[in-house]
Design an enzyme around this catalytic site. Structure first.
Site, PDB file in Angstrom:
ATOM      1  N   ARG A 560       8.577  25.540  61.248  1.00 36.98           N
ATOM      2  CA  ARG A 560       9.903  24.941  61.348  1.00 36.98           C
ATOM      3  C   ARG A 560      10.766  25.340  60.147  1.00 36.98           C
ATOM      4  O   ARG A 560      10.287  25.397  59.019  1.00 36.98           O
ATOM      5  CB  ARG A 560       9.801  23.409  61.383  1.00 36.98           C
ATOM      6  CG  ARG A 560       8.971  22.855  62.508  1.00 36.98           C
ATOM      7  CD  ARG A 560       9.579  22.974  63.857  1.00 36.98           C
ATOM      8  NE  ARG A 560      10.900  22.399  63.982  1.00 36.98           N
ATOM      9  CZ  ARG A 560      11.481  22.151  65.161  1.00 36.98           C
ATOM     10  NH1 ARG A 560      10.852  22.423  66.298  1.00 36.98           N
ATOM     11  NH2 ARG A 560      12.690  21.651  65.214  1.00 36.98           N
ATOM     12  N   VAL A 561      12.026  25.577  60.432  1.00 39.84           N
ATOM     13  CA  VAL A 561      12.955  25.858  59.342  1.00 39.84           C
ATOM     14  C   VAL A 561      13.831  24.634  59.058  1.00 39.84           C
ATOM     15  O   VAL A 561      14.726  24.678  58.232  1.00 39.84           O
ATOM     16  CB  VAL A 561      13.845  27.088  59.645  1.00 39.84           C
ATOM     17  CG1 VAL A 561      13.011  28.356  59.700  1.00 39.84           C
ATOM     18  CG2 VAL A 561      14.629  26.908  60.947  1.00 39.84           C
ATOM     19  N   ASP A 562      13.581  23.544  59.798  1.00 37.74           N
ATOM     20  CA  ASP A 562      14.354  22.323  59.554  1.00 37.74           C
ATOM     21  C   ASP A 562      13.437  21.278  58.909  1.00 37.74           C
ATOM     22  O   ASP A 562      12.322  21.585  58.511  1.00 37.74           O
ATOM     23  CB  ASP A 562      14.971  21.805  60.862  1.00 37.74           C
ATOM     24  CG  ASP A 562      13.915  21.660  61.958  1.00 37.74           C
ATOM     25  OD1 ASP A 562      12.698  21.788  61.665  1.00 37.74           O
ATOM     26  OD2 ASP A 562      14.307  21.411  63.112  1.00 37.74           O
ATOM     27  N   ASP A 563      13.914  20.047  58.815  1.00 39.72           N
ATOM     28  CA  ASP A 563      13.132  19.016  58.137  1.00 39.72           C
ATOM     29  C   ASP A 563      12.184  18.319  59.106  1.00 39.72           C
ATOM     30  O   ASP A 563      12.197  17.103  59.268  1.00 39.72           O
ATOM     31  CB  ASP A 563      14.076  18.008  57.476  1.00 39.72           C
ATOM     32  CG  ASP A 563      14.804  18.647  56.313  1.00 39.72           C
ATOM     33  OD1 ASP A 563      14.156  19.417  55.580  1.00 39.72           O
ATOM     34  OD2 ASP A 563      16.006  18.407  56.161  1.00 39.72           O
ATOM     35  N   VAL A 564      11.380  19.116  59.769  1.00 43.30           N
ATOM     36  CA  VAL A 564      10.389  18.568  60.693  1.00 43.30           C
ATOM     37  C   VAL A 564       9.016  19.017  60.207  1.00 43.30           C
ATOM     38  O   VAL A 564       8.834  20.173  59.851  1.00 43.30           O
ATOM     39  CB  VAL A 564      10.641  19.080  62.132  1.00 43.30           C
ATOM     40  CG1 VAL A 564       9.491  18.710  63.053  1.00 43.30           C
ATOM     41  CG2 VAL A 564      11.956  18.516  62.674  1.00 43.30           C
TER      42      VAL A 564
END
Ligand code: PRX
Length: 694
Positions: A560-564
């Protein structure tokens, strides 16, 4: 109206090298190196010769048709199913570009069908009613049962009739909170039969999480079970449901009816809280109902189900799926990616509380009339040989699990595996997170005796079905790569500015056109749907994952490149864990980041700043309290692996927490901290580094 692009696909050079080469396309220049060849696992010839797709050339031809002529390709796939009303062409219509108007996706326009009819009735009518649908294996060895397609049909009909009798009908939301017993897929199918929209909540989420999902979908009915046994533990699910209903009531939402399956091998009836004016035992409800229930024909684009999933911000989103596109997408991927053939015994270890259990337990396999194992328990109970014991017991030929389970069993050694024959296995699959090559090789060599191909399937709650995956008779495998797109999927690798990268490249993964099973919206919140998936990169569906395409066109998901956080294959939003932590009165601020974890893939690492009156480090008991708070707010799956007391957090002068730096501190990558001079107070980094592990 846009039509599906007919341009060269993203790894077009593979095609162009043996068809008309496109001069402006990047082409493979060099032969693979010796090292690369050594890492290739070609399809086993005996499997390939009998497979649905027998060679890479055939795959490429079919893929090209799926993109260039979707009417023909998907029309052919869809013809395996019953449609009460046929679709009109073009078979797909969509807009992915928010600048041109609302994002919308339509597959099989004008068609009417029913998921339950296609998963169950179609097989009974075709004379396969006596075929086993579910081989249920309880948590404890020796507890098991089997159910045929005809028996499933009867139960589904009785339940659907009962649901109608309590006022549930088309478009109504039904929350399902159950363990992995046959009643769980039966409840899903009963909803599908009458057009009710199921929302399955994993029976490991807390009462608070369950209630927020019930509130969001205004559920009138909850279907649950008295309890569940997982390994040595017993969970009183009905008690959790009662707590959730009380939380809903406090917010003004009244859940009218609760249907309770009496799961006697888990819990005695007398231990189950029961409110006679609201609660009904499953058996009492179904027994008087007729065993036949007419199917409600539904428009292809009506909602089939919603499933909540975590993102980088806010509360979990209700991902909403379609009927026609979802059916064809989950059914076709099951057939081709697992190379399913009648006679196979299939086992997916996922729970129906997750998308994998929707598409590859309840729907995909049943659309194909498969016989499958349903397992209530855990891989290590009573010992680490349980999975292979079950494989031998039922002669499982297709086995699908998550890398975290493989790593956990690998850590227990080969002995528990070698005790069992596993000769029935012909294909292995993985899902949920990148599989590290070491675990891949163990799975291949020890579990599959170097005989079975491994299909590493990349997909998401939102994609509904596999989007990147090998085809076992066609694709030469590379350990750790989900290889190539499934039919109809057009992935691109984008740079940070949204430019499509060609050839070998690293960037983010996006898709430039819809495939049949893509989600249709966030239920009740189209704006959030567009903001989350279609705003950052205009004109594309953005997956939230990073990826690399290598010199042979193979896709490698980098995470993931997001805050997941991907914790044991479960998606956990860092913001959700932070919100849970700050509900504790001692906590002033919290920042949660992923950290590499040997078994879970990623662990949950929480930096916690305490209210002024607390000294550092605080009493050990506070750590336990904070963990308990997260468990009761979200559920045990979100339990932090580390809590790091942080008198200060690295922030920019404008007050933004620098998560990049926290990730490096958590992962002990001090040398890669980068420039910390722009922080409001650079000394907090020193303090955190010196207290790591304290
Ligand atoms: O990061 C990717 C990872 O799991 C995410 C999707 O999670 P969820 O919606 O819960 O669905 C899980 C089961 C489909 C993705 O964004 N992921 C899933 N499969 C893979 C993967 N990462 C790498 N390789 C995979 N095979």
């Amino acid at each position: 109206r846009c039509s599906v692009s007919t341009g060269p696909c993203f790894w077009g050079y593979r095609f162009w090298t043996h068809s008309q080469a496109s001069p402006h396309r990047w082409m493979r220049q060099a032969l693979p190196t010796a090292a690369a060849v050594a890492d290739l696992f070609p399809p086993p010839p005996d499997l390939a010769s009998k497979a649905h797709v027998t060679s890479q050339d055939e795959y490429e031809r079919m893929y090209r048709q799926s993109i260039e002529d979707p009417d023909a390709f998907w029309g052919d796939q869809a013809s395996s199913y019953h449609w009460e009303t046929p679709w009109s062409t073009p078979i797909v219509d969509y807009n992915f570009d928010v600048r041109k108007g609302p994002v919308q996706i339509t597959w099989f326009p004008g068609a009417r069908t029913n998921l339950c009819y296609n998963a169950v009735d179609r097989h009974v009518l075709a004379g396969d009613g006596d075929k086993v649908a579910f081989l249920w294996e309880g948590n404890d060895p020796g507890v098991s049962s089997a159910m045929t397609y005809r028996q499933v049909q009867e139960q589904v009909c009785r339940l659907a009739n009962w649901m109608k009798s309590v006022g549930v009908g088309k478009g109504d939301d039904v929350t399902i909170y159950m363990p992995m017993t046959p009643e769980l897929p039966i409840a899903m199918l009963a909803c599908a039969r009458i057009g009710a929209v199921h929302s399955v909540v994993f029976a490991g989420f807390s009462a608070a999480s369950l209630s927020s999902r019930m509130l969001d979908s205004s559920a009138k009915l909850v279907v649950t079970s008295s309890g569940v046994r997982r390994g040595p533990k017993v969970l009183n699910l009905k008690q959790i449901v009662d707590e959730a209903i009380a939380l809903c009531a406090a917010k003004g939402h009244d859940v009218g009816t609760v249907l309770v399956e009496d799961h006697q091998t888990a819990l005695n009836r007398s231990d189950v809280p029961f409110t006679p004016s609201r609660d009904v035992w499953w058996h009492d409800a179904l027994a008087p109902q007729p065993a036949e229930c007419p199917v409600l024909w539904l428009d292809s684009e009506e909602p089939s189900f919603k499933l909540y999933t975590s993102g980088s911000t806010g509360t979990p989103k209700a991902v909403q799926h379609s009927i026609g596109g979802y059916m064809v997408g989950s059914g076709a991927t099951f057939k081709y990616v697992f190379d399913y053939r009648p006679g196979d015994v299939y086992w997916c270890t996922a729970d129906c509380g997750w998308i994998t259990g929707h598409s590859y337990v309840t729907y995909g396999p049943m659309f194909n009339g498969a016989t499958q194992v349903l397992f209530e328990g855990v891989p290590t109970y009573p010992d680490a040989g349980r999975m292979w014991e079950i494989v031998d017991k039922y002669n499982v030929s297709l086995f699908y699990t998550a890398p975290t389970a493989i790593r956990a069993l690998m850590a227990k050694g080969d002995e528990q595996v070698k005790k069992y024959s596993r000769q029935s296995l012909r294909l292995l699959g993985t899902v949920g997170e990148p599989i590290n090559p070491e675990a891949w090789r163990w799975y291949h060599e020890v579990i599959g005796d170097s005989r079975c191909p491994i299909v590493d399937t990349y997909w998401q709650t939102e994609t509904g079905a596999h989007v990147l995956a090998p085809l076992p008779g066609a694709t030469a495998l590379k350990p750790g790569s989900a290889t190539f797109p499934f039919f109809g999927v057009q992935p691109v690798v984008l740079d940070d500015n949204g430019n499509e990268l060609e050839g070998p490249a690293t960037g983010v993964l996006a898709m430039k056109a819809p495939w049949p099973s893509i989600m249709r919206t966030v239920s009740g919140n189209q704006q959030r749907f567009e903001e989350t998936y279609f705003s950052l990169f205009k004109g594309y569906y953005f997956s939230g994952d990073g990826c690399r395409r290598d010199e042979d066109g193979y896709m490698w998901i980098t995470g993931r490149v997001d805050d997941v956080i991907n914790n044991s294959g479960h998606r956990i939003g860092t913001a959700e864990v932070e919100s849970a932590l700050i509900t504790h009165p001692a906590v002033a601020e919290a920042a949660v980041v992923p950290v590499p974890h040997d078994i879970k893939g990623q662990g949950i690492y929480a930096f916690v700043t305490l209210m002024q009156e607390h000294a550092y480090p605080p009493e050990e008991a506070l750590k336990k309290e904070l963990i308990a708070t997260v468990r009761s707010t979200i559920g045990p799956i979100a339990t932090p692996d580390n809590i790091h007391w942080a008198p200060g957090l690295p922030k920019t002068r404008s007050g933004k927490i620098m998560r990049r730096i926290l990730r490096k501190i958590a992962s002990l990558e001090e040398s890669q901290l980068g420039d910390v001079s722009t922080l409001a107070d650079p000394s907090v980094v020193e303090t955190l580094l010196s207290t790591r592990g304290v």
